[in-house]
Design an enzyme around this catalytic site. Structure first.
Site, PDB file in Angstrom:
ATOM      1  N   ARG A 143      -6.866   1.381 -11.932  1.00 27.95           N
ATOM      2  CA  ARG A 143      -7.764   1.817 -10.842  1.00 27.95           C
ATOM      3  C   ARG A 143      -8.552   3.041 -11.267  1.00 27.95           C
ATOM      4  NH1 ARG A 143      -5.431   3.038  -4.831  1.00 27.95           N
ATOM      5  NH2 ARG A 143      -6.593   4.944  -4.364  1.00 27.95           N
ATOM      6  N   GLU A 162      -3.452   4.324 -10.758  1.00 28.57           N
ATOM      7  CA  GLU A 162      -4.750   5.002 -10.648  1.00 28.57           C
ATOM      8  C   GLU A 162      -4.807   6.190 -11.605  1.00 28.57           C
ATOM      9  OE1 GLU A 162      -3.700   5.432  -6.482  1.00 28.57           O
ATOM     10  OE2 GLU A 162      -4.217   7.557  -6.581  1.00 28.57           O
ATOM     11  N   ASN A 187      -4.004  10.951  -1.366  1.00 32.43           N
ATOM     12  CA  ASN A 187      -4.806   9.803  -0.973  1.00 32.43           C
ATOM     13  C   ASN A 187      -6.282  10.064  -1.273  1.00 32.43           C
ATOM     14  OD1 ASN A 187      -6.502   8.257   1.279  1.00 32.43           O
ATOM     15  ND2 ASN A 187      -4.629   7.120   0.831  1.00 32.43           N
ATOM     16  N   SER A 188      -6.969   9.010  -1.706  1.00 33.34           N
ATOM     17  CA  SER A 188      -8.355   9.148  -2.174  1.00 33.34           C
ATOM     18  C   SER A 188      -9.308   9.611  -1.083  1.00 33.34           C
ATOM     19  CB  SER A 188      -8.838   7.809  -2.717  1.00 33.34           C
ATOM     20  OG  SER A 188      -7.988   7.391  -3.745  1.00 33.34           O
ATOM     21  N   LYS A 243      -0.093  12.605  -6.717  1.00 37.15           N
ATOM     22  CA  LYS A 243      -1.444  12.236  -6.281  1.00 37.15           C
ATOM     23  C   LYS A 243      -1.658  12.571  -4.806  1.00 37.15           C
ATOM     24  CE  LYS A 243      -1.943   9.110  -3.890  1.00 37.15           C
ATOM     25  NZ  LYS A 243      -2.178   7.664  -3.775  1.00 37.15           N
ATOM     26  N   SER A 281       0.814  -1.219   0.000  1.00 40.26           N
ATOM     27  CA  SER A 281       0.000   0.000   0.000  1.00 40.26           C
ATOM     28  C   SER A 281       0.848   1.270   0.000  1.00 40.26           C
ATOM     29  CB  SER A 281      -0.873  -0.027   1.269  1.00 40.26           C
ATOM     30  OG  SER A 281      -1.243   1.276   1.635  1.00 40.26           O
ATOM     31  N   GLY A 282       0.493   2.200  -0.869  1.00 35.58           N
ATOM     32  CA  GLY A 282       1.183   3.488  -0.902  1.00 35.58           C
ATOM     33  C   GLY A 282       0.960   4.269   0.380  1.00 35.58           C
ATOM     34  N   LEU A 283      -0.268   4.202   0.885  1.00 34.37           N
ATOM     35  CA  LEU A 283      -0.584   4.908   2.128  1.00 34.37           C
ATOM     36  C   LEU A 283       0.278   4.360   3.273  1.00 34.37           C
ATOM     37  CD1 LEU A 283      -2.338   6.770   3.925  1.00 34.37           C
ATOM     38  CD2 LEU A 283      -3.966   4.887   4.131  1.00 34.37           C
ATOM     39  N   ASP A 323       0.947  10.478   1.939  1.00 35.06           N
ATOM     40  CA  ASP A 323       0.660   9.663   0.762  1.00 35.06           C
ATOM     41  C   ASP A 323       0.437  10.580  -0.436  1.00 35.06           C
ATOM     42  OD1 ASP A 323       0.002   7.543  -0.862  1.00 35.06           O
ATOM     43  OD2 ASP A 323      -2.034   7.307  -0.077  1.00 35.06           O
ATOM     44  N   ASP A 380       0.986  -0.916  -5.051  1.00 35.99           N
ATOM     45  CA  ASP A 380       0.208   0.295  -5.295  1.00 35.99           C
ATOM     46  C   ASP A 380       1.162   1.273  -5.987  1.00 35.99           C
ATOM     47  OD1 ASP A 380      -1.122   2.658  -5.163  1.00 35.99           O
ATOM     48  OD2 ASP A 380      -1.418   2.646  -2.981  1.00 35.99           O
ATOM     49  N   HIS A 414     -12.715   2.095  -7.102  1.00 30.78           N
ATOM     50  CA  HIS A 414     -12.565   2.590  -5.728  1.00 30.78           C
ATOM     51  C   HIS A 414     -13.775   3.431  -5.328  1.00 30.78           C
ATOM     52  CE1 HIS A 414     -10.569   2.875  -2.091  1.00 30.78           C
ATOM     53  NE2 HIS A 414      -9.650   3.801  -2.318  1.00 30.78           N
ATOM     54  N   ASP A 427       0.547   4.083  -7.401  1.00 31.16           N
ATOM     55  CA  ASP A 427      -0.003   5.455  -7.484  1.00 31.16           C
ATOM     56  C   ASP A 427      -0.374   5.764  -8.946  1.00 31.16           C
ATOM     57  OD1 ASP A 427       0.211   5.702  -4.780  1.00 31.16           O
ATOM     58  OD2 ASP A 427       2.090   6.802  -4.793  1.00 31.16           O
TER      59      ASP A 427
HETATM   60  C1  SPV Z   1      -3.436   2.552  -0.516  1.00 22.34           C
HETATM   61  O1  SPV Z   1      -3.538   1.633   0.287  1.00 22.34           O
HETATM   62  O2  SPV Z   1      -2.463   3.299  -0.566  1.00 22.34           O
HETATM   63  C2  SPV Z   1      -4.508   2.819  -1.445  1.00 22.34           C
HETATM   64  C3  SPV Z   1      -5.870   2.493  -1.080  1.00 22.34           C
HETATM   65  O3  SPV Z   1      -4.242   3.381  -2.469  1.00 22.34           O
HETATM   66  S1  SPV Z   1      -6.575   3.903  -0.456  1.00 22.34           S
HETATM   67  O4  SPV Z   1      -5.837   4.329   0.686  1.00 22.34           O
HETATM   68  O5  SPV Z   1      -7.927   3.507  -0.120  1.00 22.34           O
HETATM   69  O6  SPV Z   1      -6.572   4.923  -1.478  1.00 22.34           O
HETATM   70 MG    MG Z   2      -2.472   4.275  -2.506  1.00 25.15          MG
END
Ligand code: SPV
Ligand code: MG
Length: 539
Positions: free
Chosen positions: A155, A110, A118-119, A116, A42-44, A54, A81, A186, A83
């Site tokens: 994504r 994505e 975080n979503s 980017k 996971s990027g986060l 992130d 991930d 997502h 990004d």
């Molecule tokens: C991540 O885990 O970094 C994701 C999922 O991209 S989210 O945090 O839901 O965007």
């Molecule tokens: Mg991410």
């Protein structure tokens, strides 16, 4: 099966599969051990573990380094991930190339813009990528991969950015046609509505991946029925470790102690297990030259006869000579030759023998047994090269060095200077060697012992054994074997036998015992006079 093929199968199978987030080599291993079939890098989580946001604050090569540790430490596939692909199509090409080199099974990109965010942070304000540009990125990735099973997951952030189903479908179709192996849809609402409406219209064109962080209450059967292929639990090892670390850190700070926490956290040996320290130990045995670790045994069970009330509360070995107990000086001398595994056979007032870093073996029968019996109690420790010393002697380091450098199986340290032998009251272990000691170069090496005992005529003796002996690994085996044989031979008297009795027994069995000759520089503490001598000499 290759990691890429494993991931492809997870995506393409008819059942719903699950992968869990990890953010470093350790958490990746924990995910694998929990029986997950794949890992979400996971990027986060990776950025959070680095202490940054992130928002592409960590460079792509820094992310790559983390994912390499994760990949090296696991056998299940990792979906990174990626990004937005860390740039344009060209950056995507390099990303795929480097991921394949690191045995990472796939990448998810994505359709947002670099850098980017975080979503879940102001998602509706985030601009989406141009569809044709993003399709080019997918194609570039697919054209770059060498392994046909490497997966590129596209994504769709349309729902996150406030667009509707139509935009999501349009993008999903375009990305699928550009070659994506799966579509990740997502959503950040607390119900599964976006996902279910998407699934209804998608008609299983290609596998669909979801991230139910916000709609986590929906039973997973709902997704299975809807035809979803893969669920990503996207941040749960990180969040659980944050909860645990915050709690533990706060409590340790408040309690100023770790005692209460100890039972709630893993023992240190669990860390070693996760690091597979056992494999390294095994490899060391295969590849490192064998280093003999020399051990020490100190025989110090007796009270000592000639010390008046000085030995009322402690045994002789704990008497002080120039401000330091005999035993601690002995231990220190051994330590200076890296002899750290030291066993002391105690007996009289054993509790008073309170040095750290020694193993104690108790001879309960100390007042009715001899020194050979004390040694036999430590026979478990007599394994490999060992220095055995009486507990009431002090000697300079070079004497120990001399016997350690001698590669004979059994070698006794023998003083040829005689000054202690000339003290009237002393009974000495006189020694006769095959050669008369001389002061010439190397004369003291490799001399065979012919006889030893207090009954040897002093005019014929060559020196005095000081109570220090070194045995090689083979010598240790000989001593153990022969001491059992000796016990069988002399039956009852074994318990009271001296070392000298036993050495004579070895000689009678034609077992070679060698001598290391030296002159002076040691002290046998047998009386108050010796103690004060030590004081006067500044020992
Ligand atoms: C991540 O885990 O970094 C994701 C999922 O991209 S989210 O945090 O839901 O965007
Ligand atoms: Mg991410």
């Amino acid at each position: 099966m290759r990691k890429t093929t494993q991931l492809k199968k997870l995506l393409q199978s008819n059942r719903l599969d699950f992968i869990l987030e990890a953010h470093d080599g350790l958490s990746a291993k924990i995910v694998e051990e929990a029986s997950f079939k794949g890992i979400w890098a996971s990027g986060l989580s990776i950025s959070a573990a680095m202490g940054v946001r992130d928002s592409n604050e960590a460079s792509w090569t820094q992310v790559m380094e983390v994912v390499e540790f994760m990949s090296d430490n696991t056998t299940i596939p990792i979906l990174l991930d990626g990004d937005t692909g860390f740039g344009n199509f060209n950056n995507m090409r390099r990303l795929v190339k480097k991921l394949e080199q690191r045995n990472v099974a796939g990448v998810c990109i994505e359709d947002k813009l670099f850098p980017k965010t975080n979503s879940f942070i102001g998602g509706e304000n985030q601009p989406l990528a141009d569809i044709r540009e993003f399709c080019g990125k997918i194609k570039a990735g697919k054209d770059t991969q060498i392994d046909p099973d490497f997966c590129v997951v596209a994504r769709i952030e349309a729902f996150i950015a406030g667009w509707g189903l139509e935009e999501a479908m349009k993008r999903a179709t375009a990305y699928y046609e550009a070659g994506a192996d799966a579509i990740l849809v997502h959503s950040k609402i607390s119900t599964p509505d976006h996902i279910l409406s998407f699934m209804k219209h998608w008609k299983e064109k290609c596998p669909v991946v979801i991230v139910p962080t916000m709609y986590c209450k929906t039973p997973t059967e709902t997704f299975e029925k809807a035809g979803v292929s893969l669920v990503i639990w996207a941040n749960h090892t990180l969040r659980s470790s944050i909860a645990s670390m915050q709690d533990v850190a706060k409590r340790i700070c408040e309690e100023k102690s770790v005692a209460n926490i100890e039972r709630e956290i893993v023992p240190v040996k669990e860390i070693f297990r996760l690091q597979n320290v056992a494999e390294l130990k095994e490899a060391e045995r295969r590849y490192l030259p064998e280093v003999e670790v020399v051990k020490g045994i100190i025989l110090a069970a007796s009270k000592g006869k000639n010390f008046g009330d000085l030995t009322d509360k402690k045994p002789k070995c704990m008497l002080e000579v120039f401000g330091k107990s005999i035993l601690s000086t002995l231990v220190q001398t051994m330590n200076s030759f890296n002899i750290k595994d030291i066993t002391v056979v105690t007996g009289y007032k054993s509790k008073a023998v309170d040095l750290p870093n020694i193993n104690k073996v108790l001879n309960k029968d100390y007042d009715r047994t001899g020194i050979l019996y004390s040694l036999s109690l430590a026979s478990d420790k007599l394994d490999g090269e060992t220095v055995i010393s009486f507990g009431d002697i002090l000697f300079e380091e070079y004497i120990l060095q001399g016997i350690l450098e001698d590669d004979a199986d059994i070698v006794l340290a023998v003083d040829t200077s005689w000054w202690q032998g000339k003290k009237k009251t002393r009974v000495i272990d006189a020694v006769i060697g095959e050669e008369t000691p001389s002061d010439s170069y190397l004369s003291k090496r490799g001399v065979r012992l012919k006889g030893i005992g207090s009954n040897i005529d002093h005019n014929k003796a060559h020196g005095e054994w000081i109570g220090l002996v070194k045995v090689s690994s083979r010598g240790a085996e000989i001593i153990k074997r022969e001491s059992k044989a000796y016990e069988r031979t002399c039956k009852g008297s074994f318990k009271t036998a001296s070392m000298v009795d036993f050495i004579n027994y070895l000689l009678s069995k034609k077992i070679e015992v060698k001598i290391f000759y030296f002159r002076g520089h040691w002290l046998d503490i047998d009386s108050l006079e010796d103690l004060s001598y030590g004081y006067k000499q500044g020992l």
